[in-house]
Design an enzyme around this catalytic site. Structure first.
Site, PDB file in Angstrom:
ATOM      1  N   ASN A   9       0.746  -1.386  -0.012  1.00  0.00           N
ATOM      2  CA  ASN A   9      -0.008  -0.067  -0.106  1.00  0.00           C
ATOM      3  C   ASN A   9       0.752   1.077   0.034  1.00  0.00           C
ATOM      4  O   ASN A   9       1.528   1.534   0.943  1.00  0.00           O
ATOM      5  CB  ASN A   9      -0.855  -0.004   1.309  1.00  0.00           C
ATOM      6  CG  ASN A   9      -1.852   1.005   1.394  1.00  0.00           C
ATOM      7  OD1 ASN A   9      -1.780   2.301   0.548  1.00  0.00           O
ATOM      8  ND2 ASN A   9      -2.296   1.420   2.562  1.00  0.00           N
ATOM      9  N   LYS A  11       0.261   4.280  -0.199  1.00  0.00           N
ATOM     10  CA  LYS A  11      -0.438   5.439   0.165  1.00  0.00           C
ATOM     11  C   LYS A  11      -0.244   6.569  -0.748  1.00  0.00           C
ATOM     12  O   LYS A  11      -0.218   6.483  -2.069  1.00  0.00           O
ATOM     13  CB  LYS A  11      -0.122   5.788   1.642  1.00  0.00           C
ATOM     14  CG  LYS A  11      -0.022   4.453   2.491  1.00  0.00           C
ATOM     15  CD  LYS A  11       0.070   4.599   3.977  1.00  0.00           C
ATOM     16  CE  LYS A  11      -0.274   3.378   4.672  1.00  0.00           C
ATOM     17  NZ  LYS A  11       0.126   3.513   6.057  1.00  0.00           N
ATOM     18  N   HIS A  87      -9.696   1.729   4.834  1.00  0.00           N
ATOM     19  CA  HIS A  87      -8.320   1.834   5.673  1.00  0.00           C
ATOM     20  C   HIS A  87      -8.381   2.939   6.939  1.00  0.00           C
ATOM     21  O   HIS A  87      -9.227   3.640   6.591  1.00  0.00           O
ATOM     22  CB  HIS A  87      -7.216   2.461   4.689  1.00  0.00           C
ATOM     23  CG  HIS A  87      -5.841   2.175   5.331  1.00  0.00           C
ATOM     24  ND1 HIS A  87      -5.209   3.373   6.072  1.00  0.00           N
ATOM     25  CD2 HIS A  87      -4.895   1.343   5.259  1.00  0.00           C
ATOM     26  CE1 HIS A  87      -4.294   3.105   6.666  1.00  0.00           C
ATOM     27  NE2 HIS A  87      -3.852   1.861   6.006  1.00  0.00           N
ATOM     28  N   GLU A  89      -6.733   5.452   8.013  1.00  0.00           N
ATOM     29  CA  GLU A  89      -6.612   6.737   7.614  1.00  0.00           C
ATOM     30  C   GLU A  89      -7.587   7.223   6.900  1.00  0.00           C
ATOM     31  O   GLU A  89      -7.858   8.575   7.083  1.00  0.00           O
ATOM     32  CB  GLU A  89      -5.130   6.585   6.466  1.00  0.00           C
ATOM     33  CG  GLU A  89      -4.036   6.481   7.343  1.00  0.00           C
ATOM     34  CD  GLU A  89      -2.565   5.607   6.658  1.00  0.00           C
ATOM     35  OE1 GLU A  89      -2.841   5.874   5.342  1.00  0.00           O
ATOM     36  OE2 GLU A  89      -1.765   5.476   7.204  1.00  0.00           O
ATOM     37  N   GLU A 159      -5.516  -4.481  10.997  1.00  0.00           N
ATOM     38  CA  GLU A 159      -4.503  -3.402  11.054  1.00  0.00           C
ATOM     39  C   GLU A 159      -4.899  -2.325  12.217  1.00  0.00           C
ATOM     40  O   GLU A 159      -5.496  -1.473  12.240  1.00  0.00           O
ATOM     41  CB  GLU A 159      -4.440  -2.247   9.926  1.00  0.00           C
ATOM     42  CG  GLU A 159      -4.225  -3.060   8.723  1.00  0.00           C
ATOM     43  CD  GLU A 159      -3.592  -2.152   7.431  1.00  0.00           C
ATOM     44  OE1 GLU A 159      -2.489  -2.229   6.985  1.00  0.00           O
ATOM     45  OE2 GLU A 159      -4.100  -1.036   7.026  1.00  0.00           O
ATOM     46  N   GLY A 165       2.718   2.433  10.607  1.00  0.00           N
ATOM     47  CA  GLY A 165       3.679   3.641  10.288  1.00  0.00           C
ATOM     48  C   GLY A 165       4.358   3.901  11.595  1.00  0.00           C
ATOM     49  O   GLY A 165       5.071   4.940  11.502  1.00  0.00           O
ATOM     50  N   SER A 205       3.542  -2.021  10.090  1.00  0.00           N
ATOM     51  CA  SER A 205       5.009  -2.102  10.316  1.00  0.00           C
ATOM     52  C   SER A 205       5.477  -3.468   9.960  1.00  0.00           C
ATOM     53  O   SER A 205       6.473  -4.042  10.740  1.00  0.00           O
ATOM     54  CB  SER A 205       5.415  -1.680  11.677  1.00  0.00           C
ATOM     55  OG  SER A 205       4.921  -0.388  12.037  1.00  0.00           O
TER      56      SER A 205
HETATM   57  P1  PGA Z   1       2.716   0.249   7.462  1.00  0.00           P
HETATM   58  O1  PGA Z   1       1.447   0.722   7.052  1.00  0.00           O
HETATM   59  O2  PGA Z   1       3.312  -0.817   7.038  1.00  0.00           O
HETATM   60  O3  PGA Z   1       3.794   1.525   6.907  1.00  0.00           O
HETATM   61  O4  PGA Z   1       2.817   0.392   8.958  1.00  0.00           O
HETATM   62  C1  PGA Z   1       0.517  -0.463   6.661  1.00  0.00           C
HETATM   63  C2  PGA Z   1      -0.820   0.115   6.339  1.00  0.00           C
HETATM   64  O5  PGA Z   1      -1.157   1.206   6.575  1.00  0.00           O
HETATM   65  O6  PGA Z   1      -1.618  -0.621   5.309  1.00  0.00           O
END
Ligand code: PGA
Length: 244
Positions: A9, A11, A87, A89, A159, A165, A205
């Site tokens: 992903n 983003k 997601h 976000e 998640e 992140g 992560s």
């Molecule tokens: P990350 O993001 O691997 O950077 O923690 C995962 C995601 O938001 O899908």
């Protein structure tokens, strides 16, 4: 035996992703979700590599006066096979609700695109000991309503928001416990057969150093990878986690 499914992903990032893509392992499905503006370029770039194309969002209407939105048919025309929905976000910054997710998943299914439905609790919710209750509500909001056709191809990504992140990964036990609980909740809504075949990813992560342990867990069928998918080398190390 469920296949593993690993999806990057990106983003709101557009790395060039240059260099050779190695041969993919036979038992892993691999996809990448670039921003909308990169989908065409990536469709060309990934042609012949076996890596599938995913989108990060979709709108649930077919066409019309929806400034800034993209339909499932538009994604399909570009060769998109998967689309991330809900997601954290998008839920957090853009107010995406469980109801929006449901409409998006149904619309994607109409066009033969599999939704990757993201669920997961905040740190505050986990610290209050309410993580199972919270995730159960998100899973039920989708699975009690989904048509059998839409439920068949859906992928769920657990998640935990506190692990996204942040460099802070859920332990493999925490991730497995929640993924098993999600499968049990789906079984309650749709029956054991559907629950047994649905793919459940972990995201938050994921990196080359923890992929093998996470993906070795019984109910973790794959990973949704943010930061570590921006460089093809680290993404491919995750995809090839079995080779260590
Ligand atoms: P990350 O993001 O691997 O950077 O923690 C995962 C995601 O938001 O899908």
């Amino acid at each position: 035996m469920r296949r593993k499914f690993i999806c990057g992903n990106w983003k709101m990032n557009a790395p060039l992703w240059e260099g050779e893509v190695p041969k993919l392992p036979e038992n892993v499905t691999v996809a990448v979700a670039p921003p909308f503006t990169e989908l065409s370029r990536m469709a060309e770039r990934l042609d012949g590599t076996g890596i599938r194309l995913a989108a990060q969002n979709v709108y649930f209407m077919d066409e019309g006066a929806y400034t800034g939105e993209i339909s499932a048919a538009m994604l399909k025309a570009l060769g998109v096979e998967y689309c991330i929905v809900g997601h954290s976000e998008r839920r957090g910054y853009f107010g995406e609700t469980d109801g929006d997710c449901l409409k998006k998943i149904e619309k994607l299914a109409e066009h033969g695109i599999a939704a990757i439905l993201c669920v997961g609790e905040s740190l505050e919710t986990r610290e209050a000991g309410r993580e199972f209750e919270f995730v159960e509500a998100q899973v039920r909001a989708a699975f009690t309503q989904l048509s059998p056709a839409a439920a068949k191809d859906i992928v769920v990504a657990y998640e935990p928001i506190w692990a996204i992140g942040t460099g802070k990964t859920a332990t493999s036990q925490q991730a497995e416990e929640m993924c098993a609980f999600i499968r049990k909740t789906i079984a309650d809504c749709k029956g054991a057969a559907d629950a047994d075949s649905v793919l459940i990813q972990y995201g938050g992560s994921v990196k080359p150093s923890n992929a093998k342990e996470l993906l070795g867990m019984e109910d973790i069928d794959g990973a949704l990878v943010g930061g570590a998918s921006l460089k093809p080398e680290s993404f491919m190390d995750i995809v090839c986690y079995q080779e260590d």
